[in-house]
Enzyme design. Structure first.
Site, PDB file in Angstrom:
ATOM      1  N   ARG A  46       0.851  -1.196   0.000  1.00 58.33           N
ATOM      2  CA  ARG A  46       0.000   0.000   0.000  1.00 58.33           C
ATOM      3  C   ARG A  46       0.889   1.249   0.000  1.00 58.33           C
ATOM      4  O   ARG A  46       0.602   2.235  -0.658  1.00 58.33           O
ATOM      5  CB  ARG A  46      -0.949   0.005   1.217  1.00 58.33           C
ATOM      6  CG  ARG A  46      -1.701   1.330   1.331  1.00 58.33           C
ATOM      7  CD  ARG A  46      -2.906   1.358   2.264  1.00 58.33           C
ATOM      8  NE  ARG A  46      -2.878   0.448   3.370  1.00 58.33           N
ATOM      9  CZ  ARG A  46      -2.153   0.599   4.481  1.00 58.33           C
ATOM     10  NH1 ARG A  46      -1.355   1.646   4.634  1.00 58.33           N
ATOM     11  NH2 ARG A  46      -2.203  -0.294   5.441  1.00 58.33           N
ATOM     12  N   TYR A  98     -16.441  16.567 -15.331  1.00 59.45           N
ATOM     13  CA  TYR A  98     -16.901  15.175 -15.320  1.00 59.45           C
ATOM     14  C   TYR A  98     -17.953  14.989 -14.212  1.00 59.45           C
ATOM     15  O   TYR A  98     -17.755  15.433 -13.083  1.00 59.45           O
ATOM     16  CB  TYR A  98     -15.699  14.243 -15.116  1.00 59.45           C
ATOM     17  CG  TYR A  98     -16.107  12.812 -14.886  1.00 59.45           C
ATOM     18  CD1 TYR A  98     -16.931  12.147 -15.801  1.00 59.45           C
ATOM     19  CD2 TYR A  98     -15.700  12.119 -13.753  1.00 59.45           C
ATOM     20  CE1 TYR A  98     -17.332  10.836 -15.585  1.00 59.45           C
ATOM     21  CE2 TYR A  98     -16.092  10.803 -13.537  1.00 59.45           C
ATOM     22  CZ  TYR A  98     -16.910  10.175 -14.457  1.00 59.45           C
ATOM     23  OH  TYR A  98     -17.313   8.883 -14.230  1.00 59.45           O
ATOM     24  N   ASP A 170      -7.170  19.144 -13.884  1.00 54.97           N
ATOM     25  CA  ASP A 170      -7.486  17.808 -14.402  1.00 54.97           C
ATOM     26  C   ASP A 170      -7.076  17.814 -15.873  1.00 54.97           C
ATOM     27  O   ASP A 170      -7.722  18.437 -16.711  1.00 54.97           O
ATOM     28  CB  ASP A 170      -8.986  17.530 -14.220  1.00 54.97           C
ATOM     29  CG  ASP A 170      -9.378  16.122 -14.664  1.00 54.97           C
ATOM     30  OD1 ASP A 170      -8.670  15.553 -15.507  1.00 54.97           O
ATOM     31  OD2 ASP A 170     -10.413  15.620 -14.183  1.00 54.97           O
ATOM     32  N   LYS A 195      -7.795   6.798 -19.090  1.00 51.75           N
ATOM     33  CA  LYS A 195      -8.082   7.318 -20.429  1.00 51.75           C
ATOM     34  C   LYS A 195      -6.827   7.269 -21.305  1.00 51.75           C
ATOM     35  O   LYS A 195      -6.332   6.205 -21.582  1.00 51.75           O
ATOM     36  CB  LYS A 195      -8.679   8.727 -20.292  1.00 51.75           C
ATOM     37  CG  LYS A 195      -9.798   8.827 -19.216  1.00 51.75           C
ATOM     38  CD  LYS A 195     -10.955   7.940 -19.552  1.00 51.75           C
ATOM     39  CE  LYS A 195     -12.154   7.948 -18.622  1.00 51.75           C
ATOM     40  NZ  LYS A 195     -12.062   8.239 -17.236  1.00 51.75           N
TER      41      LYS A 195
HETATM   42  O1  P1T Z   1     -13.124   7.060 -14.032  1.00 50.00           O
HETATM   43  P1  P1T Z   1     -11.955   7.507 -13.202  1.00 50.00           P
HETATM   44  O2  P1T Z   1     -10.653   6.897 -13.596  1.00 50.00           O
HETATM   45  O3  P1T Z   1     -12.214   7.429 -11.729  1.00 50.00           O
HETATM   46  O4  P1T Z   1     -11.734   9.080 -13.536  1.00 50.00           O
HETATM   47  C1  P1T Z   1     -12.702  10.051 -13.284  1.00 50.00           C
HETATM   48  C2  P1T Z   1     -12.564  11.190 -14.245  1.00 50.00           C
HETATM   49  C3  P1T Z   1     -11.918  12.352 -13.834  1.00 50.00           C
HETATM   50  N1  P1T Z   1     -11.757  13.394 -14.667  1.00 50.00           N
HETATM   51  C4  P1T Z   1     -12.198  13.366 -15.936  1.00 50.00           C
HETATM   52  C5  P1T Z   1     -12.003  14.547 -16.825  1.00 50.00           C
HETATM   53  C6  P1T Z   1     -12.845  12.221 -16.418  1.00 50.00           C
HETATM   54  O5  P1T Z   1     -13.283  12.221 -17.689  1.00 50.00           O
HETATM   55  C7  P1T Z   1     -13.053  11.111 -15.547  1.00 50.00           C
HETATM   56  C8  P1T Z   1     -13.781   9.894 -15.986  1.00 50.00           C
HETATM   57  N2  P1T Z   1     -14.609  10.105 -17.088  1.00 50.00           N
HETATM   58  C9  P1T Z   1     -15.377   9.146 -17.698  1.00 50.00           C
HETATM   59  C10 P1T Z   1     -15.514   7.899 -17.256  1.00 50.00           C
HETATM   60  C11 P1T Z   1     -16.126   9.631 -18.884  1.00 50.00           C
HETATM   61  O6  P1T Z   1     -16.624   8.812 -19.681  1.00 50.00           O
HETATM   62  O7  P1T Z   1     -16.214  10.847 -19.052  1.00 50.00           O
END
Ligand code: P1T
Length: 379
Positions: A46, A98, A170, A195
Site C-alpha cells: 500500500r 466530469y 485535471d 483514459k
Molecule cells: O473514471 P476515473 O478513472 O475514476 O476518472 C474520473 C474522471 C476524472 N476526470 C475526468 C475529466 C474524467 O473524464 C473522468 C472519468 N470520465 C469518464 C468515465 C467519462 O466517460 O467521461
C-alpha cells in the site's frame, strides 16, 4: 530529454536484478525484513511497490513535475486532493466537469463541510469574484468534459498565486502531450489514467503530479493513509501505455480534426464543440496552451431532441456506445444519460449538457471509416 523520449525513458531504469528492460510486475503485498525495519526500501505494497514506483516516476517525468502518485482510479486521485482540505474550506471549480467529479464534490465532500462554487471559467478573471479567506483550492478541468470549454491555466494560476491558493488541473482530456499544466503554473496535475495515459481501455487508474516536496509529502501521506492505491499489474499496463502516448495522441488529433470538420459541414448537425475551430470562444487560449486540439468532440443535431441522439448512438457500428474515452478505439457517449447523469438536469443544461448532446472519443482507426460510420448513423 524532450517529450517523446520521456514517454519511453522518463524516470525509468533497467531492473537491477537481471537488467529487464521493463520493470517486473512485483505482484507482492509485502517484503521480507531481516530485523524490524531492516528492508530494502519496501515494507508493504500500500505504501510502496517497485512497479508502481516506476510508473509514478514516469508520471512525474511526462508532466514536468518532480513527484508522481498513482491511485486506484481518477476519482481516488481527486479524493486525495480534497483530503488536503478541512471543514470550512472553499473550492472554486469549473461548472462544466466530469459528472463523477461533481458527484464526489457535492455528495461526499460537501457533507464534510467543504464548500464548492461551480462557476464558468471561460473568462478566468471570474475566479477572482469567488475568492475569500476560506478559499483553498481552484479546480480546473480543461478542456472540460463534455463541452470542450478551454480555461486559461496561466491566468488561473496568477489568481491562485496572488491569493496563496492551490491550483489543481485535471489534464485527462489534453494529456501532457498537448499541455503541461505545471509549466503553466499549476500546483497539482491530475489524470484519470484510465483514459489516454493507459490508452487501451483495459485499466482504471488515477494519477497526480506535483513539483513541491511539502505538497508531495502531504499527498503521499494521504495516499498511504487512505489506501486507494492501484496494483502492480495495472501499473505495468499504464507504464506500457505511456510509451506510445505521443504517437497515439498525434493520430487522435489528426482524426479528431477530420471528424470535427466533417460534423461541422453536415447539414443535420447544429453545433460542434471542438477547440480547434477558429470560432471556438477560447480557440486563441487553446492555441497558446495546447500543442494541438485532441480527439474529444461533442455535438448536437438540428433536430435537438433526445430520441434522435439515442438513435444516432445506437446506430453507430465502429464507434462503440460506452462510457470512458481516450482508448485506441472510438467511443460515443450520451452525457445526459451516461457520464453526466449525476448532475441535476437544470445544472447540466446551464452548461450545455442537453439531451441532444453526443460526445465522441475519436480513436486511432482510419478517419475515413469513422466518418463513414457517422454518416450512416446520422443518416
Ligand atoms: O473514471 P476515473 O478513472 O475514476 O476518472 C474520473 C474522471 C476524472 N476526470 C475526468 C475529466 C474524467 O473524464 C473522468 C472519468 N470520465 C469518464 C468515465 C467519462 O466517460 O467521461
Amino acid at each position: 530529454m524532450k517529450f517523446n523520449t520521456k514517454t519511453i525513458h522518463g524516470g525509468q531504469e533497467h531492473d537491477k536484478a537481471y537488467g529487464s528492460v521493463m520493470p517486473p510486475i512485483y505482484q507482492t503485498s509485502t517484503y521480507a525484513q531481516s530485523t524490524p525495519g531492516g528492508h530494502k526500501g519496501y515494507e508493504y505494497s500500500r505504501t510502496h511497490n517497485p512497479t508502481r514506483n516506476a510508473l509514478e516516476n514516469a508520471f512525474a517525468s511526462i508532466e514536468n513535475g518532480k513527484y508522481g502518485l498513482a491511485f486506484g482510479s481518477g476519482l481516488a486521485a481527486i479524493d486525495a486532493i480534497i483530503k488536503l482540505l478541512k471543514p470550512g474550506d472553499e473550492v472554486i471549480s469549473t461548472n462544466d466537469l466530469y459528472g463523477g467529479t461533481y458527484r464526489l464534490f457535492t455528495k461526499v465532500f460537501e457533507g464534510f463541510g467543504i464548500k464548492f462554487h461551480f462557476i464558468g471559467m471561460e473568462n478566468a478573471s471570474n475566479i477572482e469574484d469567488y475568492v475569500n479567506e476560506n478559499t483553498k483550492l481552484i479546480w480546473v478541468e480543461t478542456p472540460t468534459n463534455p463541452m470542450m470549454n478551454i480555461i486559461d491555466v496561466k491566468a488561473a494560476s496568477n489568481i491562485a498565486k496572488r491569493h496563496n491558493i492551490l491550483l489543481a488541473v485535471d489534464n485527462t482530456f489534453a494529456t501532457p502531450y498537448l499541455q503541461q499544466p505545471i509549466d503553466l503554473g499549476a500546483d497539482i496535475v491530475m489524470h484519470s489514467a484510465t483514459k489516454y495515459l493507459g490508452g487501451h481501455s483495459d485499466v482504471v487508474m488515477g494519477a497526480l503530479v506535483v513539483k513541491d516536496k511539502e505538497l508531495a509529502d502531504k499527498l503521499y501521506f494521504i495516499q498511504n493513509a487512505s489506501g486507494a492505491v492501484c496494483g502492480p499489474q495495472d501499473s505495468f499496463l499504464v507504464l506500457r501505455g505511456i510509451k506510445t502516448l505521443h504517437i497515439r495522441m498525434q493520430r487522435h488529433c489528426e482524426n479528431g480534426k477530420a471528424v470535427a470538420e466533417y460534423l461541422a459541414s453536415h447539414p443535420k448537425i447544429a453545433k460542434v464543440y471542438w477547440p480547434g475551430f477558429e470560432n471556438h470562444p477560447n480557440h486563441k487560449i487553446a492555441k497558446n496552451q495546447m500543442k494541438d486540439f485532441g480527439g474529444m468532440i461533442s455535438f448536437t443535431t438540428k433536430g435537438n431532441n433526445y430520441n434522435e441522439a439515442i438513435r444516432i448512438v445506437e446506430n453507430l457500428k465502429i464507434f462503440t456506445l460506452a462510457e470512458s474515452l481516450g482508448g485506441v478505439e472510438s467511443l460515443a457517449g450520451h452525457p445526459a444519460s451516461m457520464t453526466h447523469a449525476s448532475i441535476p438536469k437544470e445544472e447540466r443544461e446551464k452548461t450545455g449538457v442537453v439531451d441532444s448532446l453526443i460526445r465522441l472519443s475519436v480513436g486511432i482507426e482510419d478517419a475515413e471509416d469513422l466518418i463513414a460510420d457517422l454518416a450512416q448513423a446520422i443518416g
